[in-house]
Every structure is written in structure tokens, then in C-alpha cells.
Enzyme design. Sequence first.
Site, PDB file in Angstrom:
ATOM      1  N   ARG A  64       0.835  -1.204   0.000  1.00  0.00           N
ATOM      2  CA  ARG A  64       0.000   0.000   0.000  1.00  0.00           C
ATOM      3  C   ARG A  64       0.870   1.254   0.000  1.00  0.00           C
ATOM      4  O   ARG A  64       1.441   1.686   1.015  1.00  0.00           O
ATOM      5  CB  ARG A  64      -0.917   0.005   1.236  1.00  0.00           C
ATOM      6  CG  ARG A  64      -1.870   1.200   1.257  1.00  0.00           C
ATOM      7  CD  ARG A  64      -2.838   1.207   0.115  1.00  0.00           C
ATOM      8  NE  ARG A  64      -3.683  -0.003   0.126  1.00  0.00           N
ATOM      9  CZ  ARG A  64      -4.310  -0.466  -0.944  1.00  0.00           C
ATOM     10  NH1 ARG A  64      -4.196   0.162  -2.107  1.00  0.00           N
ATOM     11  NH2 ARG A  64      -5.033  -1.573  -0.864  1.00  0.00           N
ATOM     12  N   HIS A  79       0.876   3.793 -10.746  1.00  0.00           N
ATOM     13  CA  HIS A  79      -0.188   4.086  -9.781  1.00  0.00           C
ATOM     14  C   HIS A  79       0.396   4.791  -8.533  1.00  0.00           C
ATOM     15  O   HIS A  79       0.316   4.269  -7.417  1.00  0.00           O
ATOM     16  CB  HIS A  79      -0.812   2.737  -9.399  1.00  0.00           C
ATOM     17  CG  HIS A  79      -2.062   2.784  -8.587  1.00  0.00           C
ATOM     18  ND1 HIS A  79      -2.131   3.391  -7.353  1.00  0.00           N
ATOM     19  CD2 HIS A  79      -3.297   2.257  -8.815  1.00  0.00           C
ATOM     20  CE1 HIS A  79      -3.364   3.235  -6.868  1.00  0.00           C
ATOM     21  NE2 HIS A  79      -4.077   2.566  -7.722  1.00  0.00           N
ATOM     22  N   ASP A 130     -12.601   8.653  -7.284  1.00  0.00           N
ATOM     23  CA  ASP A 130     -11.988   7.591  -8.082  1.00  0.00           C
ATOM     24  C   ASP A 130     -12.366   7.860  -9.528  1.00  0.00           C
ATOM     25  O   ASP A 130     -13.442   7.509  -9.990  1.00  0.00           O
ATOM     26  CB  ASP A 130     -12.518   6.219  -7.652  1.00  0.00           C
ATOM     27  CG  ASP A 130     -11.676   5.077  -8.225  1.00  0.00           C
ATOM     28  OD1 ASP A 130     -11.872   3.933  -7.775  1.00  0.00           O
ATOM     29  OD2 ASP A 130     -10.840   5.355  -9.107  1.00  0.00           O
ATOM     30  N   GLU A 146      -2.286   9.043 -11.147  1.00  0.00           N
ATOM     31  CA  GLU A 146      -1.680   7.907 -11.853  1.00  0.00           C
ATOM     32  C   GLU A 146      -1.626   8.176 -13.359  1.00  0.00           C
ATOM     33  O   GLU A 146      -2.637   8.527 -13.966  1.00  0.00           O
ATOM     34  CB  GLU A 146      -2.515   6.657 -11.571  1.00  0.00           C
ATOM     35  CG  GLU A 146      -2.756   6.421 -10.085  1.00  0.00           C
ATOM     36  CD  GLU A 146      -3.977   5.557  -9.814  1.00  0.00           C
ATOM     37  OE1 GLU A 146      -4.278   4.663 -10.642  1.00  0.00           O
ATOM     38  OE2 GLU A 146      -4.631   5.774  -8.777  1.00  0.00           O
TER      39      GLU A 146
HETATM   40  O1  TA6 Z   1      -6.468   3.606  -9.261  1.00  0.00           O
HETATM   41  C1  TA6 Z   1      -7.602   3.648  -8.429  1.00  0.00           C
HETATM   42  C2  TA6 Z   1      -7.985   2.213  -8.094  1.00  0.00           C
HETATM   43  O2  TA6 Z   1      -8.308   1.489  -9.258  1.00  0.00           O
HETATM   44  C3  TA6 Z   1      -9.138   2.256  -7.106  1.00  0.00           C
HETATM   45  O3  TA6 Z   1     -10.350   1.841  -7.702  1.00  0.00           O
HETATM   46  C4  TA6 Z   1      -8.670   1.334  -5.984  1.00  0.00           C
HETATM   47  O4  TA6 Z   1      -9.027  -0.003  -6.251  1.00  0.00           O
HETATM   48  C5  TA6 Z   1      -7.160   1.562  -6.051  1.00  0.00           C
HETATM   49  O5  TA6 Z   1      -6.888   1.544  -7.449  1.00  0.00           O
HETATM   50  C6  TA6 Z   1      -6.324   0.627  -5.232  1.00  0.00           C
HETATM   51  O6  TA6 Z   1      -6.328  -0.651  -5.773  1.00  0.00           O
HETATM   52  P1  TA6 Z   1      -5.508  -1.802  -4.980  1.00  0.00           P
HETATM   53  O7  TA6 Z   1      -5.701  -3.035  -5.809  1.00  0.00           O
HETATM   54  O8  TA6 Z   1      -4.083  -1.369  -4.896  1.00  0.00           O
HETATM   55  O9  TA6 Z   1      -6.144  -1.860  -3.600  1.00  0.00           O
END
Ligand code: TA6
Length: 299
Positions: free
Chosen positions: A73, A169, A213, A272
Amino acid sequence: MTDVAELNTRFGIPGALTFSEYAGVGFAEVTAAHGRATIALQGAQVIAWAPDGEKPVIWLSNDAKFVPGKSVRGGAPVCWPWFGTHASESGYPAHGYARTVPWRVTRAGPLIDGRVRLAFELIENDITRRQWPHASPVELHVTVSNTLELELVTRNAGKKPLTLTEALHTYFAVGDVRKVKVNGLDGAEYLDKVGAAQRRQQIGPVLFTGETDRVYVNTEAECIIDDAEWQRRIHITKSGSHSTVVWNPWIDKAKKMGDMGEDGYLGMVCVESANTAENAVTLAPGAEHRLSVGYRVAK
Ligand code: TA6
């Protein structure tokens, strides 16, 4: 298992680049002219970067866990060879497998201006080949100084066209997301993924008053995170990317995720640089695609 002794022998630069291992995950510690970074070998994931004298620019959850095969994370996860949920296989990992498999260091060294550059290559395995039965080597180039440059390079080594979606991301550290503005997306069309997905148009800066989001499409614009609390701006320039995703889970979703840390959502925003939705990338046989970003801090 990462052989950090071999990595230090092959690529180590005293005082500039050293490799270490923690709980089965290898890390590269970079001390460049005017900036420092830490990169996990799993996923070639930058997990820390700051120009000298600056607060951290890349956010990492206080509850981030480094477990082989599990996503971390925070940092700058590489989402590849698909962004989001897999188009047809619900059991495949969200955001692809790139961020949860080991990458090997292929090159590393100082540049004449004091920046330090590393190149990583994804290490395929039986699972990745089953989920993605295509010949498509992928590299990430990381260049560290008082700026951070990332370049994700995909080559189609097969005989048929290849279509993929992808994202860097990146989680950015901010003083208080409630006082943040993200500039650069005014007028852009976006897919709002909160609630019933629908298309909208951005008016003015992106502000944060709840779960956010959004997948902005057909935009190559530079974005600027205006952080009023810490009185700084983070400039995000990109090339080879036609989508920009802006995300903050806010209170309830952050609690459900369980690894955002206490009130962690207040201290981060994801901007991102991606290619997804109608901006998916199709590579002809033999073709190469580069998604490049540059981050810098201004007062
Ligand atoms: O980039 C945004 C996203 O697609 C959100 O919808 C949320 O799922 C985030 O990524 C985090 O995803 P993860 O799989 O790292 O928990």
C-alpha cells in the site's frame, strides 16, 4: 530469494547504491545527487523518494506490509499488463501481476550529472505466462535525483498485435488532502467510478470532499498537486500516457482496506499516469511502447 550480496557486487556504488533484504523482499537504497529513493525489487516499486531537504514526496502507508507475492500500500506500483480488474478473469489480480512478482536489476549506475539510474526487468513465471500468454518483455527505468523519472517499456516480441492497459499508480504524500487541488485536468472527460459509473467533464481543479476515483481519458496534460498545507506543489509530467487516474479512498473505503493506517487517507492522493479504457495500448509485432513520467517539487 534475493541475493543482495551478488547485487551489491555487480551494481553497488558505495555511498550511492546499496541493496538490502527484509522479510524476503530485496530493496535498492539510492542516494543520488540532490535526492534519495528506496525501490523494492518486488514489482520494481519505488516506495520512497524525496529531494534533499524535502518532506517525502512518495507516500507509503504506516501499515504497509512487505510480503512476497502481495501488493504494497503506497509507493509507485506498476499496474501491468492490465489496469483495474481483469476483463474476463475475476480470479486474476487487480491491476495485473507486475507489482507482486520479482523483477531483476539489469543495469544500474550513476549518470554524469549525479542522477542514479536503475533498469529492472519483470521475471516471468508459470502463473504470469498462464495469465498473460504473450511474449512481451517489460522493463522499468528509474532515475533518481531531486526529480524522479519512471519509464515503463513494453515490447511486443510476439507475432500478433497485443493490447494492454497499464498505469504508474503513484501515491503522493500531502499535508491534508482536504486542502489539496489537482490542476491540469480542467475540461477533461472522466469516468467517475464512485457509485454508478458515469462519464462527466472536469470543471476547474479536482478537489477532495469524499471518495474520489476518476479515470480521465484522452489527456496528456501535466498535472500539478497543489498542497496548501505543506505549501508545495508536485509537478507531474508524462509522455506515452493518455489517461490520468485520480484516487483517494476517503474514510469508509480506507477503513475497509485495512492497510491505509490511521487517517492515512488524509495524507495521500494518487495521481496515476496510465493508458486504460479507450486509451488501451495496441502494439504491433516488434513494436515498443514507453510510458514515462517525471515528478518534481516546487515551492
Ligand atoms: O487507481 C484507483 C484504483 O483502481 C481504485 O479503484 C482502488 O481499487 C485503487 O486503485 C487501489 O487498488 P488496490 O488493488 O491497490 O487496492
